[in-house]
Design a protein around this motif. Structure first.
Motif, mmCIF file in Angstrom:
data_model
loop_
_atom_site.group_PDB
_atom_site.id
_atom_site.type_symbol
_atom_site.label_atom_id
_atom_site.label_comp_id
_atom_site.label_asym_id
_atom_site.label_seq_id
_atom_site.Cartn_x
_atom_site.Cartn_y
_atom_site.Cartn_z
ATOM 1 N N GLU A 116 0.845 -1.078 0.145
ATOM 2 C CA GLU A 116 -0.157 -0.233 0.144
ATOM 3 C C GLU A 116 0.795 1.382 0.089
ATOM 4 N N ARG A 117 2.107 1.623 0.318
ATOM 5 C CA ARG A 117 2.964 2.482 1.066
ATOM 6 C C ARG A 117 3.448 1.779 -0.676
ATOM 7 N N GLY A 118 3.501 1.238 -1.466
ATOM 8 C CA GLY A 118 4.219 1.041 -3.219
ATOM 9 C C GLY A 118 5.438 0.643 -3.076
ATOM 10 N N ASP A 119 6.007 0.238 -1.496
ATOM 11 C CA ASP A 119 7.302 -0.571 -1.499
ATOM 12 C C ASP A 119 7.405 -1.794 -1.883
ATOM 13 N N GLN A 120 7.937 -2.308 -2.166
ATOM 14 C CA GLN A 120 8.755 -3.777 -2.637
ATOM 15 C C GLN A 120 8.421 -4.820 -1.988
ATOM 16 N N VAL A 121 8.653 -5.663 -2.184
ATOM 17 C CA VAL A 121 8.444 -7.132 -0.799
ATOM 18 C C VAL A 121 9.076 -8.523 -1.292
ATOM 19 N N THR A 122 9.549 -8.730 -0.643
ATOM 20 C CA THR A 122 10.688 -10.056 -1.001
ATOM 21 C C THR A 122 10.267 -11.843 -0.664
ATOM 22 N N THR A 123 10.067 -12.373 -1.003
ATOM 23 C CA THR A 123 10.386 -13.772 -1.470
ATOM 24 C C THR A 123 10.835 -14.416 -0.162
ATOM 25 N N TRP A 124 10.893 -15.843 0.493
ATOM 26 C CA TRP A 124 12.535 -15.688 1.100
ATOM 27 C C TRP A 124 13.629 -16.121 0.707
ATOM 28 N N LEU A 125 13.606 -16.646 -0.270
ATOM 29 C CA LEU A 125 14.956 -16.354 -0.908
ATOM 30 C C LEU A 125 15.507 -15.585 -1.747
ATOM 31 N N GLY A 126 14.747 -14.357 -1.925
ATOM 32 C CA GLY A 126 15.084 -13.303 -2.586
ATOM 33 C C GLY A 126 14.699 -13.041 -4.208
ATOM 34 N N ARG A 127 13.422 -13.451 -4.050
ATOM 35 C CA ARG A 127 12.758 -13.115 -5.464
ATOM 36 C C ARG A 127 11.942 -11.716 -4.676
ATOM 37 N N SER A 128 12.030 -10.458 -5.686
ATOM 38 C CA SER A 128 10.956 -9.259 -5.359
ATOM 39 C C SER A 128 9.717 -9.017 -6.042
ATOM 40 N N SER A 129 8.671 -8.370 -5.274
ATOM 41 C CA SER A 129 7.703 -7.497 -6.663
ATOM 42 C C SER A 129 8.309 -6.641 -6.955
ATOM 43 N N PRO A 130 7.565 -6.276 -7.887
ATOM 44 C CA PRO A 130 7.445 -5.499 -8.727
ATOM 45 C C PRO A 130 8.095 -4.145 -8.803
ATOM 46 N N LEU A 131 7.927 -3.127 -8.943
ATOM 47 C CA LEU A 131 7.213 -1.565 -7.974
ATOM 48 C C LEU A 131 6.340 -1.247 -8.972
ATOM 49 N N PRO A 132 5.017 -0.795 -8.159
ATOM 50 C CA PRO A 132 3.701 0.004 -8.752
ATOM 51 C C PRO A 132 4.781 1.010 -9.878
ATOM 52 N N ALA A 133 3.644 0.959 -10.910
ATOM 53 C CA ALA A 133 3.957 1.700 -11.680
ATOM 54 C C ALA A 133 4.009 3.387 -11.737
ATOM 55 N N GLU A 134 4.574 4.395 -12.356
ATOM 56 C CA GLU A 134 4.315 5.346 -12.025
ATOM 57 C C GLU A 134 3.717 6.343 -12.054
ATOM 58 N N GLU A 135 2.812 6.111 -12.173
ATOM 59 C CA GLU A 135 1.160 6.571 -12.714
ATOM 60 C C GLU A 135 0.755 6.095 -11.583
ATOM 61 N N TRP A 136 0.463 5.159 -10.547
ATOM 62 C CA TRP A 136 0.377 5.101 -9.733
ATOM 63 C C TRP A 136 0.335 6.282 -8.445
ATOM 64 N N ARG A 137 1.969 6.040 -8.397
ATOM 65 C CA ARG A 137 3.113 7.185 -7.425
ATOM 66 C C ARG A 137 2.669 8.006 -7.779
ATOM 67 N N ALA A 138 1.631 8.213 -9.224
ATOM 68 C CA ALA A 138 1.727 10.165 -9.352
ATOM 69 C C ALA A 138 -0.065 10.680 -8.737
ATOM 70 N N PHE A 139 -0.366 9.208 -8.830
ATOM 71 C CA PHE A 139 -1.805 9.306 -8.312
ATOM 72 C C PHE A 139 -1.962 9.129 -7.044
ATOM 73 N N GLN A 140 -1.327 8.692 -6.164
ATOM 74 C CA GLN A 140 -1.198 8.525 -4.427
ATOM 75 C C GLN A 140 -0.868 10.036 -4.223
ATOM 76 N N ARG A 141 0.338 10.496 -5.096
ATOM 77 C CA ARG A 141 1.656 11.572 -4.528
ATOM 78 C C ARG A 141 -0.479 13.033 -4.911
ATOM 79 N N VAL A 142 -0.966 12.555 -5.863
ATOM 80 C CA VAL A 142 -2.379 14.103 -6.038
ATOM 81 C C VAL A 142 -3.580 13.309 -5.059
ATOM 82 N N SER A 143 -3.334 12.771 -4.797
ATOM 83 C CA SER A 143 -4.845 12.172 -3.856
ATOM 84 C C SER A 143 -3.979 13.081 -2.417
#
Length: 553
Positions: free
Chosen positions: A408-435
């Motif tokens: 929800e904060r736009g941070d990555q999360v990582t599996t036990w061995l080290g695979r990390s989630s993608p970051l949300p798109a810049e459009e997602w972040r921009a809308f969060q900033r505007v709101s």
């Protein structure tokens, strides 16, 4: 020791570069294609790790020449992991821009896998030796080199297994499949079109809806016909239609089911995908961001019950079918170090264990509550039961909740061995900033919260599904090793199908019991490899059967 395979500068030959464990070259040789099997066999005795630019491009051709490797390293797959992993922050590969290593994998067509057309070199020349060095340096400098090394080895082994399953093929009886289609749909139309059974169902639907020209395969037409008949509906999915009472619904649902059979596994599918008594699935390793496999054709991840009777073992052989019980909840318990949840599933049904522990009153409620925790359900029965789960297992539920909040904060999360989630798109972040601005409207704030919750549900599940995919890869690798160690006087048992938490092994009848033990031993070893001595187990349902349809693990 690593051995890097690459195209030779000229001629139908392969360049082999032998390196030390840091990727530094110690020997470089060119081997003619016809000498490759003997050369590889001699080098394999030294137990090297073979390095491919992309396994799916190289390994099918090697398999066709009788070459199989014990260990490998897929540079393309491993680079994807290393570039995104939070564990590699501060290294040269972390966040590196996309380049030639990210080009789509082009696996050879089934008809061409025996051809070593080495003159057809890639347009963009890559340096696999330099890339191997970069990757090994990145792992060494990471925050968890041991875990990342295990993940890269499992991912690379998975890529070999996917090619081996395709090469060996899943036994498939064409005559049985054709009989099933004829019984369900009627005779195969000679010139295309709908089979007789589907035509009769279409006529029934048209009659009940008073729509003589209706094409039930057209969603707009079907919605319009339903509404004209007084049926209020916004979707033509089977889930929506099942809630409706109308004479047209029963034949319409049957039509949809049989139409799906025809399109997904009908005669055209049989002609394209089953040859010489084998279905050869085309898997895409890590085709999903969580690390789960996908399929590039043939519906390898969706073999419906209607056609499974056609999956019949060869004479004198049988299938060992195994699936892991409640894999993702067990994974979450182990990741969180939640001993109470681990005890609930010790050697048994985890959902029933939650009932026996007094957490919930029925197994159905236990499953609903657990799925709600994993997928972030906030309404209905899941939401009502969740507080009980939180009180009983705060560590496990806290782990997935923390992953959701990070998303929800736009941070990555990582599996036990080290695979990390993608970051949300810049459009997602921009809308969060505007709101978040003082002048944002109430509608914008609500939309931003909904958007954040959606991404939080994704990251909540990512840690569970991604780590479960890692366990499954380790299970596959351990099982492959054990199968290769079994005697092969009547043929060696081999993997022929994989679906997330289920495997199918094709084995000589005489080795069936040994294979069944190997499947469970491999699952136990995978658990220990990931979680050490934490008291979590991964019980399997195992069935030995000559027909996949009869497997009831």
């Amino acid at each position: 020791m690593h051995i890097v395979l690459d195209h030779a500068a000229a001629g139908p030959a392969v360049r082999l570069t032998i390196t030390d464990d840091a990727g530094r070259p110690s020997d470089d040789r060119t081997v003619a294609v016809d000498e490759l099997p003997a050369t590889v066999a001699a080098l394999e005795e030294e137990h090297p790790r073979w390095v491919f630019a992309r396994t799916a491009e190289w390994y099918p051709r090697l398999l066709a020449s009788g070459i199989r490797f014990a260990k490998s390293h897929d540079l393309s797959l491993c680079r994807t992991i290393l570039r995104r992993s939070t564990g590699t922050a501060g290294t040269a590969l972390h966040g590196a821009p996309r380049d030639g290593w990210d080009e789509p994998v082009v696996a050879p067509a089934a008809a061409d896998v025996g051809l070593f057309e080495w003159d057809e070199r890639p347009a963009v020349r890559l340096d696999p030796v330099a890339e191997l060095q970069r990757q090994l340096e990145t792992v060494a400098a990471s925050s968890s080199p041991g875990r990342l090394s295990r993940l890269l080895a499992a991912e690379s082994c998975g890529a070999m297994i996917a090619c081996e399953i395709r090469a060996d093929g899943l036994p498939w009886r064409r005559d049985v499949h054709e009989r099933l289609l004829s019984e369900a749909l009627g005779p195969r139309p000679r010139f295309g079109g709908r089979p007789a059974k589907l035509e009769r169902l279409v006529e029934q639907v048209r009659e009940k809806l008073a729509a003589p020209r209706l094409n039930p395969d057209s969603q707009p037409e079907l919605l319009r016909a339903l509404r004209n008949a007084g049926v209020t509906v916004n979707s033509t999915s089977k889930w929506a239609l099942r809630e409706i009472e109308h004479p047209a619904i029963a034949p319409l649902l049957e039509y949809k089911s049989l139409s799906r059979l025809l399109s997904a596994n009908g005669w055209a599918w049989l002609d394209e995908w089953v040859h010489e008594g084998r279905f050869r699935p085309e898997y895409v390793v890590a085709g999903v961001v969580t690390g789960r496999w996908a399929s590039s054709g043939g519906g390898a991840l969706q073999l419906p019950a209607q056609v499974r009777p056609a999956v019949v073992a060869d004479e004198g052989w049988t299938f060992i079918v195994a699936d892991a019980a409640q894999l993702e909840p067990r994974i979450v318990a182990a990741m969180a170090g939640d001993r109470a949840m681990a005890r609930a599933g010790q050697g048994a049904d985890l959902y029933q264990g939650l009932v026996d522990a007094g957490t919930v009153d029925t197994r159905k409620h236990a499953k609903v509550a657990m799925l709600g925790a994993l997928y972030g359900a906030t309404t209905g029965e899941s939401a009502r039961l969740m507080p009980r789960l939180v009180r009983a297992y705060p560590r496990a539920t806290g782990l997935v909740e923390a992953a959701a909040r990070a998303g929800e904060r736009g941070d990555q999360v990582t599996t036990w061995l080290g695979r990390s989630s993608p970051l949300p798109a810049e459009e997602w972040r921009a809308f969060q900033r505007v709101s978040a601005q003082p002048d944002a409207t109430a509608a914008q704030e609500r939309a931003a919260r909904a958007q954040a919750r959606d991404w939080g549900r994704f990251t909540r599940n990512f840690v569970a599904q991604g780590t479960a995919a890692e366990w499954a890869l380790c299970w596959l690798a351990e099982l492959r090793h054990r199968l290769n160690a079994l005697p092969d006087s009547d043929g060696r048992p081999h993997l022929v199908y994989f679906l997330h938490d289920e495997v199918v092994v094709h084995s000589p009848l005489a080795l069936a019991d040994q294979v069944a033990r190997a499947v469970q031993d491999a699952a136990d070893a995978a658990g220990r490899g990931l979680f050490g001595d934490f008291p979590i187990d991964f019980p399997l349902g195992v069935a030995i059967t000559s027909c996949y349809a009869d497997a009831k693990p």
